[in-house]
Write a protein that holds these residues in place. Structure first.
Motif, PDB file in Angstrom:
ATOM      1  N   GLY A   1       6.621   4.593  10.364  1.00 48.12           N
ATOM      2  CA  GLY A   1       7.995   4.425   9.894  1.00 48.12           C
ATOM      3  C   GLY A   1       8.087   3.573   8.637  1.00 48.12           C
ATOM      4  N   THR A   2       7.338   2.463   8.613  1.00 46.62           N
ATOM      5  CA  THR A   2       7.358   1.589   7.441  1.00 46.62           C
ATOM      6  C   THR A   2       6.792   2.306   6.224  1.00 46.62           C
ATOM      7  OG1 THR A   2       7.097  -0.384   8.830  1.00 46.62           O
ATOM      8  CG2 THR A   2       6.537  -0.604   6.491  1.00 46.62           C
TER       9      THR A   2
ATOM     10  N   ALA B   1       9.272   5.050   4.955  1.00 47.00           N
ATOM     11  CA  ALA B   1      10.465   4.498   4.304  1.00 47.00           C
ATOM     12  C   ALA B   1      10.134   3.942   2.918  1.00 47.00           C
ATOM     13  CB  ALA B   1      11.065   3.395   5.181  1.00 47.00           C
ATOM     14  N   ILE B   2       9.051   3.177   2.811  1.00 45.95           N
ATOM     15  CA  ILE B   2       8.698   2.575   1.527  1.00 45.95           C
ATOM     16  C   ILE B   2       8.213   3.641   0.543  1.00 45.95           C
ATOM     17  CG2 ILE B   2       7.160   0.932   0.376  1.00 45.95           C
ATOM     18  CD1 ILE B   2       9.401  -0.306   2.043  1.00 45.95           C
ATOM     19  N   TYR B   3       7.476   4.622   1.042  1.00 46.32           N
ATOM     20  CA  TYR B   3       7.010   5.705   0.177  1.00 46.32           C
ATOM     21  C   TYR B   3       8.199   6.471  -0.411  1.00 46.32           C
ATOM     22  CZ  TYR B   3       4.762  10.052  -1.300  1.00 46.32           C
ATOM     23  OH  TYR B   3       4.340  11.138  -2.027  1.00 46.32           O
ATOM     24  N   ALA B   4       9.206   6.756   0.425  1.00 50.48           N
ATOM     25  CA  ALA B   4      10.391   7.474  -0.046  1.00 50.48           C
ATOM     26  C   ALA B   4      11.136   6.654  -1.098  1.00 50.48           C
ATOM     27  CB  ALA B   4      11.313   7.791   1.132  1.00 50.48           C
ATOM     28  N   LEU B   5      11.271   5.353  -0.861  1.00 51.60           N
ATOM     29  CA  LEU B   5      11.952   4.494  -1.826  1.00 51.60           C
ATOM     30  C   LEU B   5      11.167   4.416  -3.131  1.00 51.60           C
ATOM     31  CD1 LEU B   5      13.114   1.539   0.456  1.00 51.60           C
ATOM     32  CD2 LEU B   5      14.568   3.233  -0.663  1.00 51.60           C
ATOM     33  N   GLY B   6       9.856   4.293  -3.012  1.00 49.95           N
ATOM     34  CA  GLY B   6       9.015   4.199  -4.205  1.00 49.95           C
ATOM     35  C   GLY B   6       9.039   5.473  -5.026  1.00 49.95           C
TER      36      GLY B   6
ATOM     37  N   ALA C   1       0.828  -1.207   0.000  1.00 51.82           N
ATOM     38  CA  ALA C   1       0.000   0.000   0.000  1.00 51.82           C
ATOM     39  C   ALA C   1       0.866   1.262   0.000  1.00 51.82           C
ATOM     40  CB  ALA C   1      -0.918  -0.003   1.212  1.00 51.82           C
ATOM     41  N   ALA C   2       1.958   1.238   0.759  1.00 53.02           N
ATOM     42  CA  ALA C   2       2.851   2.404   0.791  1.00 53.02           C
ATOM     43  C   ALA C   2       3.472   2.651  -0.572  1.00 53.02           C
ATOM     44  CB  ALA C   2       3.935   2.190   1.847  1.00 53.02           C
TER      45      ALA C   2
END
Length: 231
Positions: free
Chosen positions: A156-157, A160-165, A41-42
């Protein structure tokens, strides 16, 4: 319908509801892939054309964690052994006697810290609420640790995943759905590593209990003498 068209057709409300539901059920004691759903989802939120908000993904995950753990707490407090017996029969690989004994050992040893850090560990994430209720931890203390752990884990999860995506958008601009597949694969790989480490820890503890019968004491849910969890 291709993958991009399918993703674009998803309603943001549906994504939020799915995240909250899966994480809530996992927190009640049902072994579901809550972390994989959150990661997926993130990453969907990083696809700006989908209009999925990372903030609402984090809110949905936090709410699911807090509500699910609270329901699990009440279920454990009212049904205790019967609940764990039923879970063990239905999900023997995740909620069998050895897994329950190890989770109770960790819970009794660390108390509210097991609730807080348990949000980041698959086995304790499933057992934290029911165990807290069955072992009669004071609900205000449980709720505080549960809420803090759930918010930090979910926020936090997601961040982090949103930034990577978002950072991968240029790299994967011709095949954006690959990012979702990669994230799911990575999440499952990390989950597998942690699951295997937990399996080894559970097996070691089970062997220790058989070799040293006194280790069995202190487990009111696993046949030992009753002992209150650390407050």
């Amino acid at each position: 319908m291709n993958v991009d068209a399918l993703l674009v057709s998803l309603s943001p409300a549906f994504v939020y509801a799915l995240v909250a539901l899966v994480i809530s059920l996992e927190s009640m004691g049902v072994p579901l892939p809550g972390e994989v759903v959150l990661v997926s989802a993130a990453l969907l939120a990083a696809r700006h054309e989908l209009d999925i908000s990372p903030v609402w993904v984090a809110v949905a995950a936090s709410a699911g964690a807090i509500v699910g753990d609270s329901i699990g707490y009440l279920a454990g407090r009212h049904w205790g052994n019967r609940m764990f017996t039923a879970l063990g029969r239905r999900f023997p690989r995740h909620a069998g006697p050895d897994q329950l004994a190890y989770a109770e050992h960790m819970f009794t040893r660390y108390g509210v810290w097991a609730v807080f850090f348990g949000r980041f560990v698959a086995l304790l994430r499933i057992f934290a609420g029911p165990l807290a209720g069955a072992l009669r931890m004071a609900y205000p203390r449980f709720l505080t640790a549960n809420a803090l752990g759930g918010i930090i884990w979910a926020g936090g999860t997601t961040a982090a995943i949103y930034a990577l995506g978002t950072g991968a958008q240029d790299w994967l601009k011709n095949s954006p759905w690959v990012a979702l597949a990669l994230a799911v694969v990575v999440a499952m790989a990390v989950s597998t590593v942690f699951r295997r480490r937990l399996e080894h820890a559970v097996a070691r503890y089970a062997a220790e209990r058989k070799t040293h019968p006194e280790v069995q004491q202190g487990g009111r849910l696993t046949g030992g003498a009753a002992r209150q969890p650390k407050r």
